[in-house]
Design a protein around this motif. Structure first.
Motif, PDB file in Angstrom:
ATOM      1  N   LEU A 184       0.834  -1.210   0.000  1.00  0.00           N
ATOM      2  CA  LEU A 184       0.000   0.000   0.000  1.00  0.00           C
ATOM      3  C   LEU A 184       0.870   1.262   0.000  1.00  0.00           C
ATOM      4  O   LEU A 184       0.541   2.255  -0.649  1.00  0.00           O
ATOM      5  N   VAL A 185       1.976   1.198   0.719  1.00  0.00           N
ATOM      6  CA  VAL A 185       2.876   2.356   0.773  1.00  0.00           C
ATOM      7  C   VAL A 185       3.365   2.691  -0.636  1.00  0.00           C
ATOM      8  O   VAL A 185       3.295   3.846  -1.072  1.00  0.00           O
ATOM      9  N   LEU A 186       3.812   1.680  -1.361  1.00  0.00           N
ATOM     10  CA  LEU A 186       4.332   1.912  -2.715  1.00  0.00           C
ATOM     11  C   LEU A 186       3.231   2.443  -3.632  1.00  0.00           C
ATOM     12  O   LEU A 186       3.465   3.338  -4.454  1.00  0.00           O
ATOM     13  N   GLN A 187       2.036   1.915  -3.474  1.00  0.00           N
ATOM     14  CA  GLN A 187       0.918   2.396  -4.295  1.00  0.00           C
ATOM     15  C   GLN A 187       0.586   3.841  -3.965  1.00  0.00           C
ATOM     16  O   GLN A 187       0.270   4.637  -4.854  1.00  0.00           O
ATOM     17  N   THR A 188       0.647   4.184  -2.667  1.00  0.00           N
ATOM     18  CA  THR A 188       0.354   5.558  -2.259  1.00  0.00           C
ATOM     19  C   THR A 188       1.396   6.512  -2.848  1.00  0.00           C
ATOM     20  O   THR A 188       1.070   7.601  -3.324  1.00  0.00           O
ATOM     21  N   LEU A 189       2.659   6.073  -2.825  1.00  0.00           N
ATOM     22  CA  LEU A 189       3.731   6.924  -3.347  1.00  0.00           C
ATOM     23  C   LEU A 189       3.570   7.195  -4.839  1.00  0.00           C
ATOM     24  O   LEU A 189       4.078   8.193  -5.348  1.00  0.00           O
ATOM     25  N   GLU A 190       2.878   6.295  -5.534  1.00  0.00           N
ATOM     26  CA  GLU A 190       2.645   6.555  -6.959  1.00  0.00           C
ATOM     27  C   GLU A 190       1.653   7.693  -7.145  1.00  0.00           C
ATOM     28  O   GLU A 190       1.646   8.364  -8.167  1.00  0.00           O
ATOM     29  N   ILE A 191       0.776   7.889  -6.138  1.00  0.00           N
ATOM     30  CA  ILE A 191      -0.237   8.940  -6.254  1.00  0.00           C
ATOM     31  C   ILE A 191       0.269  10.260  -5.691  1.00  0.00           C
ATOM     32  O   ILE A 191       0.047  11.315  -6.269  1.00  0.00           O
ATOM     33  N   THR A 192       0.910  10.196  -4.522  1.00  0.00           N
ATOM     34  CA  THR A 192       1.375  11.439  -3.900  1.00  0.00           C
ATOM     35  C   THR A 192       2.761  11.239  -3.294  1.00  0.00           C
ATOM     36  O   THR A 192       2.992  10.250  -2.611  1.00  0.00           O
ATOM     37  N   PRO A 193       3.671  12.189  -3.538  1.00  0.00           N
ATOM     38  CA  PRO A 193       5.015  12.021  -2.973  1.00  0.00           C
ATOM     39  C   PRO A 193       5.104  12.428  -1.504  1.00  0.00           C
ATOM     40  O   PRO A 193       5.986  11.983  -0.798  1.00  0.00           O
ATOM     41  N   LYS A 194       4.177  13.269  -1.052  1.00  0.00           N
ATOM     42  CA  LYS A 194       4.306  13.811   0.301  1.00  0.00           C
ATOM     43  C   LYS A 194       3.759  12.837   1.334  1.00  0.00           C
ATOM     44  O   LYS A 194       2.643  12.980   1.820  1.00  0.00           O
ATOM     45  N   VAL A 195       4.546  11.822   1.633  1.00  0.00           N
ATOM     46  CA  VAL A 195       4.087  10.766   2.525  1.00  0.00           C
ATOM     47  C   VAL A 195       5.057  10.594   3.685  1.00  0.00           C
ATOM     48  O   VAL A 195       6.272  10.639   3.503  1.00  0.00           O
ATOM     49  N   VAL A 196       4.508  10.431   4.880  1.00  0.00           N
ATOM     50  CA  VAL A 196       5.304  10.000   6.029  1.00  0.00           C
ATOM     51  C   VAL A 196       4.841   8.583   6.353  1.00  0.00           C
ATOM     52  O   VAL A 196       3.644   8.338   6.465  1.00  0.00           O
ATOM     53  N   LEU A 197       5.790   7.661   6.452  1.00  0.00           N
ATOM     54  CA  LEU A 197       5.413   6.298   6.819  1.00  0.00           C
ATOM     55  C   LEU A 197       5.522   6.150   8.323  1.00  0.00           C
ATOM     56  O   LEU A 197       6.566   6.420   8.919  1.00  0.00           O
ATOM     57  N   CYS A 198       4.409   5.734   8.947  1.00  0.00           N
ATOM     58  CA  CYS A 198       4.384   5.505  10.388  1.00  0.00           C
ATOM     59  C   CYS A 198       4.369   3.996  10.595  1.00  0.00           C
ATOM     60  O   CYS A 198       3.374   3.335  10.298  1.00  0.00           O
ATOM     61  N   VAL A 199       5.482   3.444  11.034  1.00  0.00           N
ATOM     62  CA  VAL A 199       5.532   1.997  11.288  1.00  0.00           C
ATOM     63  C   VAL A 199       5.051   1.775  12.710  1.00  0.00           C
ATOM     64  O   VAL A 199       5.776   2.011  13.676  1.00  0.00           O
ATOM     65  N   ASN A 200       3.805   1.359  12.816  1.00  0.00           N
ATOM     66  CA  ASN A 200       3.176   1.231  14.132  1.00  0.00           C
ATOM     67  C   ASN A 200       3.382  -0.179  14.691  1.00  0.00           C
ATOM     68  O   ASN A 200       3.904  -1.060  14.002  1.00  0.00           O
ATOM     69  N   LEU A 201       2.968  -0.368  15.926  1.00  0.00           N
ATOM     70  CA  LEU A 201       3.061  -1.667  16.606  1.00  0.00           C
ATOM     71  C   LEU A 201       4.512  -2.118  16.746  1.00  0.00           C
ATOM     72  O   LEU A 201       4.817  -3.304  16.699  1.00  0.00           O
ATOM     73  N   MET A 202       5.412  -1.134  16.935  1.00  0.00           N
ATOM     74  CA  MET A 202       6.818  -1.473  17.128  1.00  0.00           C
ATOM     75  C   MET A 202       6.986  -2.320  18.393  1.00  0.00           C
ATOM     76  O   MET A 202       7.837  -3.214  18.447  1.00  0.00           O
ATOM     77  N   ASP A 203       6.178  -2.036  19.413  1.00  0.00           N
ATOM     78  CA  ASP A 203       6.272  -2.810  20.656  1.00  0.00           C
ATOM     79  C   ASP A 203       5.895  -4.278  20.429  1.00  0.00           C
ATOM     80  O   ASP A 203       6.543  -5.185  20.937  1.00  0.00           O
ATOM     81  N   GLU A 204       4.831  -4.489  19.634  1.00  0.00           N
ATOM     82  CA  GLU A 204       4.418  -5.865  19.348  1.00  0.00           C
ATOM     83  C   GLU A 204       5.493  -6.596  18.551  1.00  0.00           C
ATOM     84  O   GLU A 204       5.779  -7.767  18.784  1.00  0.00           O
ATOM     85  N   ALA A 205       6.082  -5.877  17.594  1.00  0.00           N
ATOM     86  CA  ALA A 205       7.135  -6.475  16.777  1.00  0.00           C
ATOM     87  C   ALA A 205       8.294  -6.899  17.670  1.00  0.00           C
ATOM     88  O   ALA A 205       8.819  -8.011  17.553  1.00  0.00           O
ATOM     89  N   LYS A 206       8.661  -6.005  18.587  1.00  0.00           N
ATOM     90  CA  LYS A 206       9.781  -6.294  19.480  1.00  0.00           C
ATOM     91  C   LYS A 206       9.459  -7.524  20.333  1.00  0.00           C
ATOM     92  O   LYS A 206      10.302  -8.393  20.548  1.00  0.00           O
TER      93      LYS A 206
END
Lengths: 77, 712
Positions: free
Chosen positions: B123-145
């Motif tokens: 989805l991130v890559l698809q969004t970048l095709e539409i708009t360049p002004k994107v901040v990616l928020c990688v959530n659930l870092m605690d769960e990943a850890k």
């Protein structure tokens, strides 16, 4: 030797690689969006209490598919 | 492409939600992401719960908005529906895509799940095709850890060419950094150089052949590369939208379509099948996501071990369903047993308030009718509603949210899917059914998560067959009355919970049967495909759950009940105190309904209470009580024993209580739900069906129970 079967025939606990999608339209799209492109590794994880649907691990996510839908996914085991 | 110029010119401009900024300096931020990535949590954490739509279990289906302040600016953040992709045409994807294309956002935040980054990058890559002004928020870092997954955010940021921030939104971690990243993007301190998906050589050539013309026609209204891809892919709805944006004359349209056709021909000539063109594009995106994820994520091979063990138990062949019912029973028992004491406490407080008000009215020499209207009518109804409803709600809602937060609800859908399939419906209906336990109106709105229109309609029409939280307390009370005099208090709460669980199971069975009936008659069809994602189990944030369920749900539902109960209480007081001849209006109406109601095992007062309770089911029981009391006002707020005595004196037996409980479970939806159904289906006919289905079931069951009860 690789053999081709449909995903619903894959025994629980084993894994295979996607070799083609037979589903059409919206379902095909959804499966692709979930990352089920050719060559993707799919693992059959467990079945629901009635045996259908079955949960598969697809690219790190756990996705449940009904038997008639997974019968439309060709895999090579 | 199979499109005529006329057809294109006739197609309307896309219908995009226009977000009004409060002032021109306000920054508009779109919030996108896959479902189940904690997007709503990020939204709530950023806006501090200052949003204007209630948040119900499951997915965000409407565009919620909220505002936060950072530095010198206000940021209006728009929560888009959770989607896996922006390419197909489900309602959610269309809303999200249209907003990204035309919503005029100053920046977009894409929320991704750190535990499942690869899929999210799609989805991130698809969004970048539409708009360049994107901040990616990688959530659930605690769960990943917790499960041993690590994500190299810096490297990810380099690979994608956009700012990347890691968050654990439920703990509030990383939100400052996220706001800073958004600020420096909107204020021009950071620039994005987003990576572009590399397609196959022949597709890249086709894109390049179209881009110059599209650049000219689109004038920056849409990115030309993205537009070229969509036109080559040839999906009609999207192609039409793009052409509508370009706003071309006939000649230009023809020129463009000709170029597109030529570009497509080149690709097809290279050996790509026409039907596989879309697949090839998606494959390029997916493989790119795979490559990036492989470089930035370290995933231990046994990280899901604990989840798998838990799932073997909770979705197991032997224990899956029994454990599900046991959990439900447990939650109900805790709600019933725990609600007694606070209920009595609240009742006591309201009685004190009433006495104090009465003294005040006497002191002021206020007229008797004013005291009756305000104190006996309004305050007493409020007292009933609050003290009967609030405690079980304040306990059940957090418990339910807990199950939702842990990730158990999709497992319910997984367990029940087979039954729903047999009924010709969608397994996701189990989720909307669960939402219905909270509020049927919310459940009906939630049905948007079901893709197939036929199955969505089935889910909407049957949603009222499970008791919403406005009916819970009434069921609990009626069960208490049924059991009163038979069993002691201690055994009583266990037995009550068992009976209540029985009623809920009955509601679920009725849902399945009604769905089955509908898919055999009015909504004939075979169950369609669906995919159900089961998110990893997450550690619940107990503090947050309590705050969220109290604020978002309990207070919202209670507020609605109070808003209805206060005027209804006054109205009832008038009905009970205005007399025609020697009988009050209330008694006259009840007398009129009585013969019919008797047939259903109830009496005129009860049936009338259900009818008067259409604005809010919560006030049905208070109306019944009021109808029985000769004084013309509700009796003093009190406990079950008091109620039992009053009802018994009015001819109630256990059959009456049972029939009333059944009718409480199966009767017409409240007015809010009916309006929601009208809005969602856009049809009076289906709204009437949603009204009739539960009523018919209720009347049928009540008639049978009443007839059998007479024989015994």
């Amino acid at each position: 030797m690789n053999r081709t079967l449909t995903l619903n025939q894959l025994p629980i606990g084993s894994q295979a690689r996607v070799s083609g999608l037979l589903s059409q339209g919206r379902m095909r799209r959804r499966l692709l969006d979930l990352g089920l492109v050719d060559g993707t590794l799919v693992k059959s994880i467990y079945a629901s209490p009635s045996g259908d649907p079955v949960a598969y691990e697809i690219r790190g996510a756990l996705i449940a598919l009904r038997g008639e839908d997974s019968a439309q996914i060709l895999v090579e085991a | 492409m199979g499109m005529t110029t006329a057809a294109i010119r006739a197609s309307a401009k896309p219908d995009v939600a226009v977000i009004e900024k409060a002032h021109p300096q306000e920054r508009l931020i779109a919030l996108a992401g896959n479902p189940n990535v904690g997007k709503s949590t990020v939204f709530n954490a950023l806006t501090g719960l200052r949003q204007h739509t209630g948040n119900w279990p499951g997915k965000t289906v409407t565009n919620a908005q909220g505002v936060y302040r950072k530095g010198d600016n206000d940021y209006r953040i728009v929560d888009l529906p959770g989607t896996y992709s922006l390419l197909s045409n489900s309602i959610e994807e269309e809303i999200a895509r249209d907003f990204l294309c035309f919503g005029g956002a100053d920046a977009t935040v894409v929320v991704a799940d750190a535990t499942c980054l690869e899929r999210n990058l799609n989805l991130v890559l698809q969004t970048l095709e539409i708009t360049p002004k994107v901040v990616l928020c990688v959530n659930l870092m605690d769960e990943a850890k917790r499960v041993g997954i690590s994500v190299d955010l810096k490297k990810l940021s380099q690979k994608l060419g956009i700012p990347v921030v890691g968050t654990s939104a439920r703990k509030g971690h990383g939100l400052e950094e996220l706001m800073t990243a958004v600020e420096s993007l909107t204020e021009g301190q950071t620039e994005c150089h987003p990576v572009a998906v590399r397609y196959t050589q022949v597709i890249e050539q086709a894109i390049q052949s179209l881009q110059p013309l599209l650049e000219r026609y689109l004038e920056g209204k849409l990115p030309s590369r993205w537009a070229a891809l969509r036109l080559i892919e040839g999906e009609e709805t999207l192609a039409r939208r793009i052409l509508a944006v370009a706003d071309l004359n006939e000649e230009e349209t023809a020129a463009l379509l000709e170029q597109v056709a030529a570009a497509r021909r080149t690709i097809l000539d290279s050996g790509v099948e026409e039907s596989k063109l879309g697949d090839v594009m998606v494959r390029c995106i997916v493989l790119m996501a795979e490559t990036i994820a492989a470089e930035v994520c370290t995933i231990p091979c046994r990280c899901r071990e604990r989840d798998r063990k838990l799932d073997r138990l909770l979705t197991g062949r032997l224990l899956g369903v029994p454990l599900m019912i046991l959990l439900l029973f447990g939650a109900l028992w805790i709600s019933i047993a725990g609600a007694n004491i606070p209920s009595q406490g609240l009742a006591f407080l309201f009685n004190q308030l009433e006495e104090a008000l009465t003294r005040l009215f006497t002191y002021l020499h206020a007229p008797r009718w004013l005291h009756g209207l305000l104190v006996e009518g309004m305050v007493r109804s409020l007292g009933w509603v609050v003290s009967v409803m609030l405690p079980p709600m304040a306990i059940f809602f957090p418990l339910f949210t807990l199950l939702e937060d842990v990730g158990y609800l999709p497992r319910i859908a997984f367990n029940l899917d087979h039954s729903f399939k047999k009924a010709g419906a969608c397994g996701k209906q189990a989720l909307t059914l669960c939402m219905g336990f909270g509020c049927n109106a919310a459940g009906v709105t939630g049905c948007r998560i079901i893709d197939s229109p036929r199955e969505r309609l089935i889910a909407i029409l049957t949603n009222s067959l499970v008791p919403c939280n406005g009916r819970f307390p009434m069921l609990i009370t009626l069960i208490g009355i049924m059991l009163a005099g038979y069993v002691s208090q201690g055994v009583g709460s266990v037995l009550s919970a068992l009976l209540l669980a029985g009623f809920l199971v009955l509601g679920v069975v009725a849902t399945l049967l009604a769905s089955h009936f509908l898919s055999k008659t009015l909504l004939r069809g075979v169950p369609s495909s669906f995919t159900l994602e089961m998110p990893p189990y997450r550690k619940p944030q107990v503090g947050q759950i309590i705050v969220r369920s109290l604020l978002d749900r309990t207070l919202f539902v209670l507020g609605r009940a109070v808003a209805v109960a206060a005027p209804a209480g006054m109205f009832l007081w008038v009905m009970a105190n205005v007399t025609v001849g020697d009988r009050s209006l209330l008694a006259l109406c009840a007398g009129f309904l009585d013969p019919f109601a008797r047939f259903l095992g109830m009496d005129g007062i009860i049936l009338m209470a259900f009818i008067l309770g259409i604005p809010a089911n919560e006030i049905v029981l208070p109306i019944i009580v009021m109808g029985y009391v000769s004084g013309g006002a509700l009796v003093e707020v009190g406990g079950i024993a008091q109620l039992h005595a009053l009802f018994a004196a009015n001819g109630w037996t256990w059959v009456t209580a049972l029939c009333t409980a059944i009718f409480c479970l199966f009767h017409f939806p409240c007015s809010t739900t009916l309006l929601t159904i009208k809005k969602e289906t856009g049809s009076i006919k289906w709204t009437l069906a949603a009204f009739a289905i539960p009523v018919l079931i209720g009347m049928l069951l009540c008639t049978v129970v009443a007839a059998v009860g007479k024989l015994i």
